[in-house]
Design an enzyme around this catalytic site. Structure first.
Site, short mmCIF file in Angstrom:
data_model
loop_
_atom_site.label_atom_id
_atom_site.label_comp_id
_atom_site.label_asym_id
_atom_site.label_seq_id
_atom_site.Cartn_x
_atom_site.Cartn_y
_atom_site.Cartn_z
N PRO A 228 14.53 4.93 0.87
CA PRO A 228 14.26 4.60 -0.54
C PRO A 228 13.28 3.47 -0.75
O PRO A 228 12.81 3.27 -1.88
CB PRO A 228 15.64 4.22 -1.08
CG PRO A 228 16.41 3.75 0.11
CD PRO A 228 15.91 4.57 1.26
N GLY A 231 9.69 -0.86 3.02
CA GLY A 231 10.14 -1.46 4.27
C GLY A 231 11.36 -2.32 4.05
O GLY A 231 11.65 -2.70 2.91
N HIS A 257 4.27 -7.91 5.66
CA HIS A 257 5.30 -8.37 4.72
C HIS A 257 6.67 -8.43 5.41
O HIS A 257 7.34 -9.47 5.38
CB HIS A 257 5.34 -7.43 3.51
CG HIS A 257 6.39 -7.77 2.51
ND1 HIS A 257 6.13 -8.48 1.37
CD2 HIS A 257 7.73 -7.53 2.49
CE1 HIS A 257 7.26 -8.66 0.69
NE2 HIS A 257 8.24 -8.07 1.34
N GLU A 258 7.07 -7.34 6.02
CA GLU A 258 8.41 -7.32 6.64
C GLU A 258 8.49 -8.32 7.79
O GLU A 258 9.51 -8.98 7.98
CB GLU A 258 8.77 -5.91 7.11
CG GLU A 258 8.72 -4.81 6.03
CD GLU A 258 9.39 -5.18 4.72
OE1 GLU A 258 10.33 -6.00 4.71
OE2 GLU A 258 8.95 -4.65 3.67
N HIS A 261 9.16 -11.86 6.62
CA HIS A 261 10.58 -12.14 6.34
C HIS A 261 11.29 -12.76 7.55
O HIS A 261 12.36 -13.33 7.39
CB HIS A 261 11.31 -10.86 5.94
CG HIS A 261 11.19 -10.50 4.49
ND1 HIS A 261 11.57 -11.35 3.47
CD2 HIS A 261 10.77 -9.36 3.88
CE1 HIS A 261 11.39 -10.75 2.30
NE2 HIS A 261 10.90 -9.54 2.51
N TYR A 343 8.19 -11.16 -6.45
CA TYR A 343 7.21 -10.96 -5.38
C TYR A 343 5.89 -11.67 -5.70
O TYR A 343 5.45 -12.57 -4.99
CB TYR A 343 6.91 -9.46 -5.18
CG TYR A 343 8.03 -8.69 -4.52
CD1 TYR A 343 9.15 -8.31 -5.25
CD2 TYR A 343 7.97 -8.33 -3.19
CE1 TYR A 343 10.18 -7.59 -4.66
CE2 TYR A 343 8.99 -7.62 -2.58
CZ TYR A 343 10.09 -7.25 -3.32
OH TYR A 343 11.10 -6.56 -2.72
N LYS A 493 9.98 3.67 -5.37
CA LYS A 493 8.79 3.18 -6.05
C LYS A 493 7.86 4.32 -6.48
O LYS A 493 7.17 4.22 -7.49
CB LYS A 493 8.06 2.21 -5.11
CG LYS A 493 6.70 1.78 -5.57
CD LYS A 493 6.03 0.87 -4.56
CE LYS A 493 4.72 1.48 -4.13
NZ LYS A 493 3.84 0.59 -3.38
N1 BES Z 1 13.64 -6.78 1.30
C1 BES Z 1 12.77 -5.88 0.62
C2 BES Z 1 13.44 -4.58 0.25
C3 BES Z 1 14.61 -4.71 -0.70
C4 BES Z 1 14.63 -5.65 -1.72
C5 BES Z 1 15.67 -3.84 -0.57
C6 BES Z 1 15.74 -5.73 -2.58
C7 BES Z 1 16.76 -3.92 -1.42
C8 BES Z 1 16.80 -4.87 -2.42
C9 BES Z 1 11.52 -5.58 1.45
O1 BES Z 1 11.06 -6.66 2.18
C10 BES Z 1 10.42 -5.22 0.49
O2 BES Z 1 10.07 -6.06 -0.30
N2 BES Z 1 9.91 -4.00 0.55
C11 BES Z 1 8.85 -3.54 -0.33
C12 BES Z 1 7.54 -3.46 0.39
C13 BES Z 1 6.74 -4.72 0.35
C14 BES Z 1 5.41 -4.53 1.07
C15 BES Z 1 6.49 -5.24 -1.04
C16 BES Z 1 9.20 -2.12 -0.74
O3 BES Z 1 10.06 -1.52 -0.13
O4 BES Z 1 8.59 -1.64 -1.69
ZN ZN Z 2 10.25 -8.21 1.02
#
Ligand code: BES
Ligand code: ZN
Length: 536
Positions: A228, A231, A257-258, A261, A343, A493
């Site tokens: 879903p 990352g 990005h990941e 973290h 973000y 997304k």
């Molecule tokens: N930690 C997030 C994913 C997340 C946030 C899952 C809140 C559940 C609740 C991850 O690091 C993230 O931000 N993923 C983004 C991609 C990023 C390049 C902006 C995503 O999945 O869209």
């Molecule tokens: Zn993130």
């Protein structure tokens, strides 16, 4: 909760994990409350008379209240998960690339760990863990931890529960450097290794900025397309959507990005989900710095310009309360707080501080921040206090507590070209497509499609943007691709805006419902919840 021991068997037939979690506790009182969601609790320390499940809250699940004997410092909880566990997705072989074996993966952030492990499910709590996972042969189990031997895992560093992760499937490994490699289904492994070849250099770049990488290995796992999110920063093992594999490495900022973290989030963690911007704003800022080191500032600024465009678009629609960095989540699911605000507004705040105080002083402050708060969970107030120790009188309260962007917010330094060219990269196409009117005459859509072949693009970002325009414009030739895209890809997304656009067109709701009836069984519970809210 200080240390967790897991012993779980995986049943694909029943779609359940079954076994036990032992929670080792710090100095304890007589009553322990842990989070659960749709778990069946069998016994606690071998007994059935020392616990009770409280009423189920639709967001939080049900509290498991345990009575401890005097001096009792651990609880062994025997339990099983529900086939509907919100933190697990059980896939049929047909939903995988290989189509031969089933697949299971977890997604714990924000508050879904409790649906597969009974624990204190708050980012303000940290624990080490060890785990034994019994997976059916020939499948492999992986966890976001160190693999001691097949099926045995250990995480010696204290992590918050939302970072606990499990995957079981037909995945193979390809090394990409001394610390880095990629796990994926065999059919995807070559393409994944080619796309992510720079990952070891990304780790080195991040270390040069913010100090040693503390987690041992940094591996990637490519999930089936129903994942879903883009990352998820599970420690030692980032989970990634296959839709970032564009073939030209143009979407690898997601890996940066990941990886970022590993400092912002996994090392220094938001203590509550209202402080989510501490995780994601810092991470988006660091993502930019990694991209700049690897690919130069032009590319980094271009990527940031796209992100800022998405933020500005979102700010036009979001209620004022959700435009603040520090969020009020009372009565809400913290997983729904995922807008561009934490973000991109968060990253712009850090860039503002960088520009104000100069890169050398700012970089030194950030390195100190990660050292000082390593393996702690902190609030926005802790951040402000630490900021003021180095920069006395620094006032960021408007950024934190006011809606919108302050007038002096930094702007990305990038000018996009105005006329499309065959050598454009993903971000240039996205920027250009988004600059066109929301709705175009069908003749114009036909012309663009003929010229650039958008309907058959293999690039998921461009496809999602084009399909959105196709729905708004009623461009029928793209509807076949739209349906295939929505049935195959479960990334929230992409999926959610497409259904939103569909229901806003005449006859669109009926079409959306027909597609969703086919697609829903393949979606993750998180994506289902988002689309159910629109269509059910
Ligand atoms: N930690 C997030 C994913 C997340 C946030 C899952 C809140 C559940 C609740 C991850 O690091 C993230 O931000 N993923 C983004 C991609 C990023 C390049 C902006 C995503 O999945 O869209
Ligand atoms: Zn993130």
């Amino acid at each position: 909760m200080r240390h967790i021991e897991l012993d779980l068997a995986v049943s694909f037939r029943e779609r359940r994990l079954r076994g036990a979690a032992t929670l080792h506790l710090g100095p304890a009182g007589r009553r322990l409350v842990v989070d659960t969601r749709d778990l069946e609790i069998r016994r606690v320390n071998g007994r059935t008379d020392n616990f009770r499940l409280g009423p189920r809250d639709p967001i939080l699940g049900a509290p498991l209240e345990i009575t401890l004997e005097p001096g009792e410092r651990s609880v062994l909880i025997e339990y099983e998960t529900s086939p509907e566990a919100s933190g697990l997705q059980w896939l049929e072989p047909s939903q995988t690339a290989g189509r031969r074996h089933p697949f299971l993966y977890s997604q714990s952030q924000a508050i879904h760990a409790r649906s597969w492990i009974p624990l204190q499910d708050s980012p303000g709590v940290r624990a080490t863990f060890s785990a034994r996972i019994h997976a059916p042969v020939p499948l492999r189990a992986l966890m976001a931890a160190r693999q001691v031997r097949d099926g045995h895992f250990h995480m010696p560093l204290p992590v918050p529960p939302y970072l606990m992760a499990l995957v079981v499937g037909d995945v193979k490994f390809r090394a990409m450097g001394p610390r880095c490699g990629v796990w994926a289904e065999p059919a995807v492994l070559d393409a994944a290794a080619r796309e992510f070849a720079d990952v070891e250099r990304m780790v080195e770049a991040a270390e040069s900025l913010y100090g040693p990488y503390r987690w041992g290995r940094y591996d990637l796992l490519v999930l089936p397309p129903s994942f879903p999110f883009g990352g998820m920063e599970n420690p030692c093992l980032t989970f990634a959507t296959p839709t970032v594999i564009a073939g030209d490495r143009s979407l690898v900022s997601l890996i940066a990005h990941e990886l970022a973290h590993s400092w912002s989030g996994n090392l220094v963690t938001n203590a509550t989900w209202s402080d989510f911007w501490l995780n994601e704003g810092f991470t988006t800022y660091i993502e930019r710095r990694i991209q700049e080191q690897l690919y130069g500032s032009a590319r980094s600024e271009m990527e940031m310009a796209v992100e800022v465009g998405e933020l500005e678009e979102e700010l036009r629609r979001l209620p004022a309360a959700d435009q603040r960095l520090v969020l009020d989540l009372a009565g809400r699911d913290p997983g729904d707080a995922m807008t561009q605000v934490p973000y991109v507004k968060g990253a712009l705040l850090l860039r503002h501080l960088e520009e104000k105080h100069g890169r050398p002083r700012w970089d030194a402050w950030l390195r100190g921040y990660f050292e000082r708060f390593a393996f702690q969970s902190i609030t926005t107030a802790d951040f402000v206090a630490e900021l003021r120790r180095t920069f006395p009188g620094e006032d960021v309260s408007a950024w934190l507590h006011e809606p919108g962007l302050p007038a002096d917010a930094p702007r990305p330094r990038y000018e996009f070209g105005a006329e499309p060219r065959a050598d454009w990269v993903t971000q240039e196409w996205l920027h250009w497509l988004r600059s066109l009117p929301e709705k175009l005459p069908v003749e114009r859509m036909t012309e663009l499609d003929g010229q650039w072949g958008f309907t058959r693009t293999g690039n998921s970002e461009i496809a999602a943007q084009w399909l959105l325009m196709a729905v708004r414009s009623g461009y029928e030739p793209a509807y076949g691709r739209l349906e295939r895209f929505l049935v195959e890809v479960g990334r929230r997304k992409f999926v959610k805006p497409l259904y939103e656009a569909l229901v806003q067109t005449p006859e669109g709701r009926a079409r959306a419902q027909r597609i969703y009836a086919r697609a829903r069984p393949g979606y993750h519970p998180i994506t289902r919840a988002a689309v159910d809210a629109l269509l059910r």
